[in-house]
Scaffold this active site. Structure first.
Site, PDB file in Angstrom:
ATOM      1  N   ASP A  74       7.379  14.556   0.712  1.00 33.38           N
ATOM      2  CA  ASP A  74       7.787  12.950   0.741  1.00 33.38           C
ATOM      3  C   ASP A  74       8.566  12.592   1.647  1.00 33.38           C
ATOM      4  O   ASP A  74       9.349  13.454   2.440  1.00 33.38           O
ATOM      5  CB  ASP A  74       8.138  12.952  -0.865  1.00 33.38           C
ATOM      6  CG  ASP A  74       7.143  12.710  -1.443  1.00 33.38           C
ATOM      7  OD1 ASP A  74       6.476  13.003  -1.236  1.00 33.38           O
ATOM      8  OD2 ASP A  74       7.655  12.049  -2.678  1.00 33.38           O
ATOM      9  N   HIS A 218      11.202  16.870   0.122  1.00 36.15           N
ATOM     10  CA  HIS A 218      11.649  15.948   1.072  1.00 36.15           C
ATOM     11  C   HIS A 218      11.548  17.050   2.139  1.00 36.15           C
ATOM     12  O   HIS A 218      12.737  17.856   2.104  1.00 36.15           O
ATOM     13  CB  HIS A 218      12.452  15.316   0.552  1.00 36.15           C
ATOM     14  CG  HIS A 218      12.319  14.386  -0.361  1.00 36.15           C
ATOM     15  ND1 HIS A 218      12.235  15.032  -1.795  1.00 36.15           N
ATOM     16  CD2 HIS A 218      11.658  13.329  -1.496  1.00 36.15           C
ATOM     17  CE1 HIS A 218      12.127  14.014  -3.242  1.00 36.15           C
ATOM     18  NE2 HIS A 218      11.785  12.936  -1.914  1.00 36.15           N
TER      19      HIS A 218
END
Length: 263
Positions: A74, A218
């Protein structure tokens, strides 16, 4: 640090862990998407294959028979994304990247094209990483539509997946994602890499994945990318195939508006 990096760094410094409601609606960028620019992933795959004959590497995986895990990233693309893509490429591993619209614009298409050439999947992670449940109907619509438009303009790909920032969703978000044709992809393995900037901790949590798991990470964090060699090595040794979300669900793709945490 470049001028655009300051607000983006402040925006994403805490990753997806800290909820920060914002009620304002950002001013849209002047983006125009022609219908001819929007192509199905299979059409894009043929075009990319013609550009690079060995793309995608290796056979597509049938997750009804194979041990599959979906690594998802992400908040990018960011400064560490290119190094991550190199690692995945060397392993022949595919992943899904839930991109933030503002980060895509700042990246100037570089990493997105590499993602697609290497067979990765793109998903919508909002325009500016707002908590979608705290927004007005107009603000919620903007966060999804603007990111869709930018990615379509830059790559020709229409995204069919989204991940709500912070995993924060409700009935209104479900309704809007259904209208936009986006399935809500959450996770069942959380590495907490936004909180614990430790490559060893991130790896220990990621390798607990089981068949059908969706792992949350991430690509904006250096320590997460530092953890990837061990994650890829251990899960490969255990017989896992690294697949995109669409590959994970195969012939029964995620439905718009619905939430998914694992296969």
């Amino acid at each position: 640090m470049r001028a655009w990096a300051v607000p983006l760094a402040l925006l994403l410094v805490a990753g997806c862990g800290e909820v920060r409601p914002v009620a304002t609606v950002p001013r849209p960028l002047p983006v125009t998407v022609r219908a001819s620019q929007v192509v199905e992933p299979a059409v894009l795959a043929r075009k990319l294959a013609a550009m690079q004959p060995d793309w995608p590497r290796g056979p597509r995986v049938d997750c009804r028979r194979a041990k599959c895990v979906a690594l998802t990233f992400d908040d990018g693309p960011g400064d560490h994304t290119a190094r991550l893509l190199d690692m995945l490429r060397r392993r022949g591993a595919r992943a899904t990247f839930f991109v933030v619209g503002q980060m895509v614009v700042a990246d100037r298409e570089h990493n997105l094209r590499h993602m697609l050439l290497d067979g990765h999947e793109l998903g919508n992670h909002s325009w500016s990483h707002e908590q979608l449940t705290a927004l007005s109907p107009l603000g919620l619509k903007f966060q999804l539509k603007q990111t869709q438009a930018v990615v379509e303009r830059m790559t020709g790909v229409r995204m069919y997946l989204m991940r709500p920032p912070y995993g924060s969703t409700d009935g209104r978000v479900a309704d809007e994602t259904r209208r936009e044709g986006l399935a809500q992809i959450l996770w069942n393995v959380d590495t907490f890499d936004w909180r614990d900037r430790s490559a060893s901790l991130v790896a220990e949590r990621a390798i607990k994945a089981g068949p059908g798991s969706i792992v949350l990470m991430h690509d904006i964090h250096r320590t997460t990318v530092d953890a990837m060699p061990r994650i890829l090595e251990v899960l490969s040794r255990r017989g896992f195939a690294f697949v995109t979300i669409s590959e994970l669900y195969g012939k029964h793709p995620p439905a718009p508006g619905r939430k998914y945490t694992e296969r």
